[in-house]
Motif scaffolding. Sequence first.
Motif, PDB file in Angstrom:
ATOM      1  N   TYR A 283     -50.036  19.588 -56.384  1.00  0.00           N
ATOM      2  CA  TYR A 283     -49.652  19.530 -54.968  1.00  0.00           C
ATOM      3  C   TYR A 283     -49.479  17.778 -54.898  1.00  0.00           C
ATOM      4  CZ  TYR A 283     -50.554  17.750 -50.188  1.00  0.00           C
ATOM      5  OH  TYR A 283     -50.402  17.021 -49.126  1.00  0.00           O
ATOM      6  N   ALA A 284     -50.194  16.992 -55.710  1.00  0.00           N
ATOM      7  CA  ALA A 284     -50.119  15.729 -55.677  1.00  0.00           C
ATOM      8  C   ALA A 284     -48.561  15.368 -56.033  1.00  0.00           C
ATOM      9  CB  ALA A 284     -51.062  14.932 -56.528  1.00  0.00           C
ATOM     10  N   GLN A 285     -48.122  15.890 -57.145  1.00  0.00           N
ATOM     11  CA  GLN A 285     -46.879  15.760 -57.828  1.00  0.00           C
ATOM     12  C   GLN A 285     -45.647  16.199 -56.597  1.00  0.00           C
ATOM     13  OE1 GLN A 285     -45.676  13.957 -60.244  1.00  0.00           O
ATOM     14  NE2 GLN A 285     -48.113  13.698 -60.864  1.00  0.00           N
ATOM     15  N   TRP A 286     -45.720  17.015 -56.150  1.00  0.00           N
ATOM     16  CA  TRP A 286     -44.763  17.740 -55.172  1.00  0.00           C
ATOM     17  C   TRP A 286     -44.954  16.883 -53.880  1.00  0.00           C
ATOM     18  CZ3 TRP A 286     -45.842  20.728 -50.369  1.00  0.00           C
ATOM     19  CH2 TRP A 286     -44.631  21.389 -49.886  1.00  0.00           C
ATOM     20  N   SER A 287     -46.089  16.390 -53.620  1.00  0.00           N
ATOM     21  CA  SER A 287     -46.279  15.490 -52.235  1.00  0.00           C
ATOM     22  C   SER A 287     -45.700  14.246 -52.433  1.00  0.00           C
ATOM     23  CB  SER A 287     -47.654  15.293 -51.905  1.00  0.00           C
ATOM     24  OG  SER A 287     -47.613  14.494 -50.696  1.00  0.00           O
ATOM     25  N   LYS A 288     -45.786  13.658 -53.688  1.00  0.00           N
ATOM     26  CA  LYS A 288     -45.087  12.529 -54.152  1.00  0.00           C
ATOM     27  C   LYS A 288     -43.683  12.390 -53.896  1.00  0.00           C
ATOM     28  CE  LYS A 288     -44.332   9.045 -57.816  1.00  0.00           C
ATOM     29  NZ  LYS A 288     -44.619   8.524 -59.310  1.00  0.00           N
ATOM     30  N   GLY A 289     -42.973  13.620 -54.360  1.00  0.00           N
ATOM     31  CA  GLY A 289     -41.435  13.878 -54.080  1.00  0.00           C
ATOM     32  C   GLY A 289     -41.206  13.546 -52.683  1.00  0.00           C
ATOM     33  N   LEU A 290     -42.127  14.399 -51.993  1.00  0.00           N
ATOM     34  CA  LEU A 290     -41.450  14.473 -50.466  1.00  0.00           C
ATOM     35  C   LEU A 290     -41.790  13.084 -49.969  1.00  0.00           C
ATOM     36  CD1 LEU A 290     -43.461  17.970 -49.502  1.00  0.00           C
ATOM     37  CD2 LEU A 290     -41.025  17.251 -49.428  1.00  0.00           C
ATOM     38  N   ALA A 291     -42.778  12.384 -50.245  1.00  0.00           N
ATOM     39  CA  ALA A 291     -43.098  11.002 -49.689  1.00  0.00           C
ATOM     40  C   ALA A 291     -41.944  10.070 -50.052  1.00  0.00           C
ATOM     41  CB  ALA A 291     -44.443  10.287 -50.247  1.00  0.00           C
ATOM     42  N   ARG A 292     -41.384  10.314 -51.311  1.00  0.00           N
ATOM     43  CA  ARG A 292     -40.198   9.368 -51.630  1.00  0.00           C
ATOM     44  C   ARG A 292     -38.872   9.878 -50.836  1.00  0.00           C
ATOM     45  NH1 ARG A 292     -39.614   6.752 -57.548  1.00  0.00           N
ATOM     46  NH2 ARG A 292     -37.705   6.186 -56.197  1.00  0.00           N
ATOM     47  N   GLU A 293     -38.886  11.230 -50.443  1.00  0.00           N
ATOM     48  CA  GLU A 293     -37.472  11.618 -49.676  1.00  0.00           C
ATOM     49  C   GLU A 293     -37.795  11.171 -48.250  1.00  0.00           C
ATOM     50  OE1 GLU A 293     -35.465  15.759 -49.050  1.00  0.00           O
ATOM     51  OE2 GLU A 293     -37.269  15.879 -50.527  1.00  0.00           O
ATOM     52  N   MET A 294     -39.088  11.112 -47.749  1.00  0.00           N
ATOM     53  CA  MET A 294     -39.227  10.555 -46.474  1.00  0.00           C
ATOM     54  C   MET A 294     -38.932   9.104 -46.300  1.00  0.00           C
ATOM     55  SD  MET A 294     -42.606  12.551 -44.496  1.00  0.00           S
ATOM     56  CE  MET A 294     -43.755  12.163 -46.047  1.00  0.00           C
ATOM     57  N   LEU A 295     -39.150   8.302 -47.263  1.00  0.00           N
ATOM     58  CA  LEU A 295     -39.082   7.116 -47.289  1.00  0.00           C
ATOM     59  C   LEU A 295     -37.514   6.810 -47.255  1.00  0.00           C
ATOM     60  CD1 LEU A 295     -41.702   5.617 -49.744  1.00  0.00           C
ATOM     61  CD2 LEU A 295     -41.568   5.245 -47.230  1.00  0.00           C
ATOM     62  N   ALA A 296     -36.748   7.621 -48.081  1.00  0.00           N
ATOM     63  CA  ALA A 296     -35.346   7.334 -48.050  1.00  0.00           C
ATOM     64  C   ALA A 296     -34.695   7.574 -46.687  1.00  0.00           C
ATOM     65  CB  ALA A 296     -34.652   8.320 -49.102  1.00  0.00           C
ATOM     66  N   TYR A 297     -35.421   8.926 -45.932  1.00  0.00           N
ATOM     67  CA  TYR A 297     -34.740   9.021 -44.792  1.00  0.00           C
ATOM     68  C   TYR A 297     -35.022   8.090 -43.656  1.00  0.00           C
ATOM     69  CZ  TYR A 297     -33.402  13.805 -46.400  1.00  0.00           C
ATOM     70  OH  TYR A 297     -32.649  14.837 -47.229  1.00  0.00           O
ATOM     71  N   TRP A 298     -36.238   7.569 -43.728  1.00  0.00           N
ATOM     72  CA  TRP A 298     -36.668   6.408 -42.982  1.00  0.00           C
ATOM     73  C   TRP A 298     -35.770   5.226 -43.000  1.00  0.00           C
ATOM     74  CZ3 TRP A 298     -42.659   7.172 -43.874  1.00  0.00           C
ATOM     75  CH2 TRP A 298     -43.165   8.237 -43.233  1.00  0.00           C
ATOM     76  N   ALA A 299     -35.595   4.872 -44.402  1.00  0.00           N
ATOM     77  CA  ALA A 299     -34.660   3.923 -44.603  1.00  0.00           C
ATOM     78  C   ALA A 299     -33.353   4.265 -44.209  1.00  0.00           C
ATOM     79  CB  ALA A 299     -34.735   3.482 -46.095  1.00  0.00           C
ATOM     80  N   GLU A 300     -32.879   5.281 -44.386  1.00  0.00           N
ATOM     81  CA  GLU A 300     -31.480   5.406 -43.721  1.00  0.00           C
ATOM     82  C   GLU A 300     -31.278   5.370 -42.193  1.00  0.00           C
ATOM     83  OE1 GLU A 300     -27.448   6.689 -43.915  1.00  0.00           O
ATOM     84  OE2 GLU A 300     -28.726   6.142 -45.390  1.00  0.00           O
ATOM     85  N   GLY A 301     -32.503   6.114 -41.744  1.00  0.00           N
ATOM     86  CA  GLY A 301     -32.561   5.842 -40.097  1.00  0.00           C
ATOM     87  C   GLY A 301     -32.751   4.568 -39.461  1.00  0.00           C
ATOM     88  N   ASN A 302     -33.383   3.597 -40.382  1.00  0.00           N
ATOM     89  CA  ASN A 302     -33.642   2.199 -39.947  1.00  0.00           C
ATOM     90  C   ASN A 302     -32.156   1.586 -40.174  1.00  0.00           C
ATOM     91  OD1 ASN A 302     -36.173   2.153 -39.362  1.00  0.00           O
ATOM     92  ND2 ASN A 302     -36.968   1.626 -41.337  1.00  0.00           N
ATOM     93  N   SER A 303     -31.361   1.966 -41.309  1.00  0.00           N
ATOM     94  CA  SER A 303     -30.030   1.346 -41.410  1.00  0.00           C
ATOM     95  C   SER A 303     -29.119   1.665 -40.333  1.00  0.00           C
ATOM     96  CB  SER A 303     -29.585   1.780 -42.609  1.00  0.00           C
ATOM     97  OG  SER A 303     -28.301   1.175 -42.993  1.00  0.00           O
ATOM     98  N   ILE A 304     -29.214   3.094 -39.851  1.00  0.00           N
ATOM     99  CA  ILE A 304     -28.318   3.192 -38.786  1.00  0.00           C
ATOM    100  C   ILE A 304     -28.696   2.720 -37.559  1.00  0.00           C
ATOM    101  CG2 ILE A 304     -27.878   5.513 -37.342  1.00  0.00           C
ATOM    102  CD1 ILE A 304     -28.142   6.975 -40.018  1.00  0.00           C
ATOM    103  N   ALA A 305     -30.052   2.596 -37.122  1.00  0.00           N
ATOM    104  CA  ALA A 305     -30.347   2.001 -35.859  1.00  0.00           C
ATOM    105  C   ALA A 305     -30.136   0.336 -35.908  1.00  0.00           C
ATOM    106  CB  ALA A 305     -31.859   2.342 -35.728  1.00  0.00           C
ATOM    107  N   SER A 306     -30.479  -0.110 -37.028  1.00  0.00           N
ATOM    108  CA  SER A 306     -30.118  -1.399 -37.311  1.00  0.00           C
ATOM    109  C   SER A 306     -28.713  -1.871 -37.065  1.00  0.00           C
ATOM    110  CB  SER A 306     -30.497  -2.090 -38.695  1.00  0.00           C
ATOM    111  OG  SER A 306     -30.027  -3.365 -39.040  1.00  0.00           O
ATOM    112  N   GLN A 307     -27.630  -1.059 -37.888  1.00  0.00           N
ATOM    113  CA  GLN A 307     -26.325  -1.453 -37.433  1.00  0.00           C
ATOM    114  C   GLN A 307     -25.694  -1.088 -36.083  1.00  0.00           C
ATOM    115  OE1 GLN A 307     -23.520  -0.018 -40.703  1.00  0.00           O
ATOM    116  NE2 GLN A 307     -25.438   0.188 -41.966  1.00  0.00           N
ATOM    117  N   ALA A 308     -26.246   0.005 -35.436  1.00  0.00           N
ATOM    118  CA  ALA A 308     -25.812   0.253 -33.903  1.00  0.00           C
ATOM    119  C   ALA A 308     -26.257  -0.785 -33.095  1.00  0.00           C
ATOM    120  CB  ALA A 308     -26.557   1.581 -33.798  1.00  0.00           C
TER     121      ALA A 308
END
Length: 753
Positions: free
Chosen positions: A305-330
Amino acid sequence: MDQSTTLVVTLMCLSVLWINVAAQLFRTILMELTRDDGMFLSPEIHRHPVFFEDSKGVALHWCDLCRQRIGPDTNGAGRSGCYRCSLCDFDICLKCAERSDAATVGENMLRGDRGVRVEASMDNTSYFKRSLAVARSEVPLLMVSFSLLAVSSVSRLFLPHLQGKIIDQVIPDQTDGHQNRSGFSYYIKLYVILMLVQGAVSTLYSAIFTLVSRRLKFTIRNSLLERILAQDVAYFDGTESGRLISRLTNDLDLMMAPIQSSLSSLLSNVLLLIGGMIMCFIKSYRLSMLAFVTVGPITYLWEQYAQWSKGLAREMLAYWAEGNSIASQALSHVRTVKAFGCEDSVLKKYTEVNQRALDCGVKDAWGNGVTSALTGYLDLGSGVLILYFGGLLVYKGEMTVGELVTFQLFWNLMNNAYQNLQGLVTSFTRSAAGAEKIFSLWDSEPDIDPSKGSDVSWDVKGRIELRGVQFFYQMRPDNIVLNDFHLDIPAGKTIALVGRSGGGKSTIINMLLRFYDAREGEILLDGREYESLKVHQLRRLFGVVTQETELFATTVLENIAYGMEPDEYTLEDVERAAKKAFAHDFICEMKDGYSTRIGERGNRLSGGQRQRIAIARVFLRRPKIILLDEATSALDENSQEAVQQALSTLIAESNATVVLVAHRLSTVMNADSIVVIDKGIALEQGNHDELVEKGGIYASMVQKQNKKKANELDQKKEGGDKDAGKGKKALDDIDSLLDDQETQLNEKKTIIS
């Protein structure tokens, strides 16, 4: 118990350990034999293996290099999909995966002025070591807290023993039915005293840990911003600002979560686990062997579960970063968004990205729930075994009821500590995903290091030499911007750089500010190499006015005095600089005068007003070298006249070396020397009269300008269209003149051929 019996008991207890070790080794060997190695990219791009995945499984995903949506259009090879990392959220389209220069041109890569760098991979151990290294400044408080924590944990180990004694005192003796009331009162008092001591110590160490964690977060946040600001300009060229904000917020919060909430429980649970295990075997080795059967399966489940959760955590970070980028540029370009009616489009993109992050969170929640349920059933099974076989031992008279309860309490204490440690491992594994991004940036030393070089301690005259300079932008290596470029700028003189857009003029300005270093050749200031000087001191010699003035959401006064310490100027100095820049009048017309806040990027001011604020900055700093990069190109005629007057005053009064980039001949005619640049090469150099007399490119541009003016006068005399020429470039626009000249040459070549 004789020696032979002791040996048998020891070997039986160790057999449980060897069974778990053997199961772990077998699992490791099986995983190695059945492992799919995947495809390895260049380490600068990604360190983990990537695996092909059809586009159906990566909807709404984007290539991390070219920032294009994954789909058929991203590869052109008839296949749809991408290569994806199974350990973290990294996607690369088929086209980028096949490119040999993917690392060079990719977006959001860790890079310095000299090229792309390899991001460090981080496991739980290295993350824990780095966290302790960061906490080095808090060692005295941590040692006190750890000592208190050890006292608290050891005191907790005595509580089950006392509880068992209390129960044994309550139960009547089987021989005479006597109840030991005095013993009962004694153990109750001892239990209460121990509980009070343990509670007081726990409160104290918890307060210290909270203080340390908050101080650490303060230190790390400040240090991280310092490291970001220290990075080379090339890093910012390829990284979106929204992702940098995500580093300072989401990634940092994720990295700090275990340190803030779990550092104290780590030591506590380790002590309770070891102490509880020892006490369990002391009380009953038979029950301990039964109970420890479930340890291996529980460990395996939480590890997966820890390894699987780490992958999900990195994926969430990437989506949050993409969302921040969209909001920042807008938000940074909100006028453009509103002008094109794109609010719904921006919101849709932002919602899609956040929905993907939410989906990852939901998956993680279900995974945690299922894992907890499975491990809970295993714990329940071990509890049933303990109670059943323990009850049989009580019936046989081999242990008392109090001892059975004591064992159960020790087992629960140890089991809870073990499960907490599993949760901590999961937390550390998940946080390692954020720590990889943080520490990779933290460890990235800029190629243009602000801490290196010698002091600018001499009386700077301002002579600049460019010798054989070659330069290309890192993400466009095939486009040579400057090629064997030579230029001598005498001290105290005004040098004008003219030429078509993209010819390398602004690049020269950037290199004079040492935003970039030359790929070949050298730049010298008063005969000293640029790279041998401290970059911060070097840049303080310059005053800069660019086409796009950078202003901040503060007051007029703070913008004019930006970069200067409060003791380096007075209000009278600021007003004097504003008057010379022809900015004082419009500043005084505003309600709060110099205390007026001008909004983000200075959007409450007109273009001409922003430029005059920038010129006032230069007057106040009194620099040795002034760089003017097309300071009037984006202004209307009225604003251009006011700004041009301010610039003329600046050049006349400064006695500084001036490098002027202009798009109009009328702006450069009075320069001491004019350099005609095209395609990274200096074609001509001299003052206006010398170049006209020479009869080269510059003379042709002047002749073309005079001809256009004559034609316009003829049209006016003939009563031509009053609107003729509106919306066209000015008659002395250099780009337009060079384009016309090139068109005429091509026409002549066509006629001759």
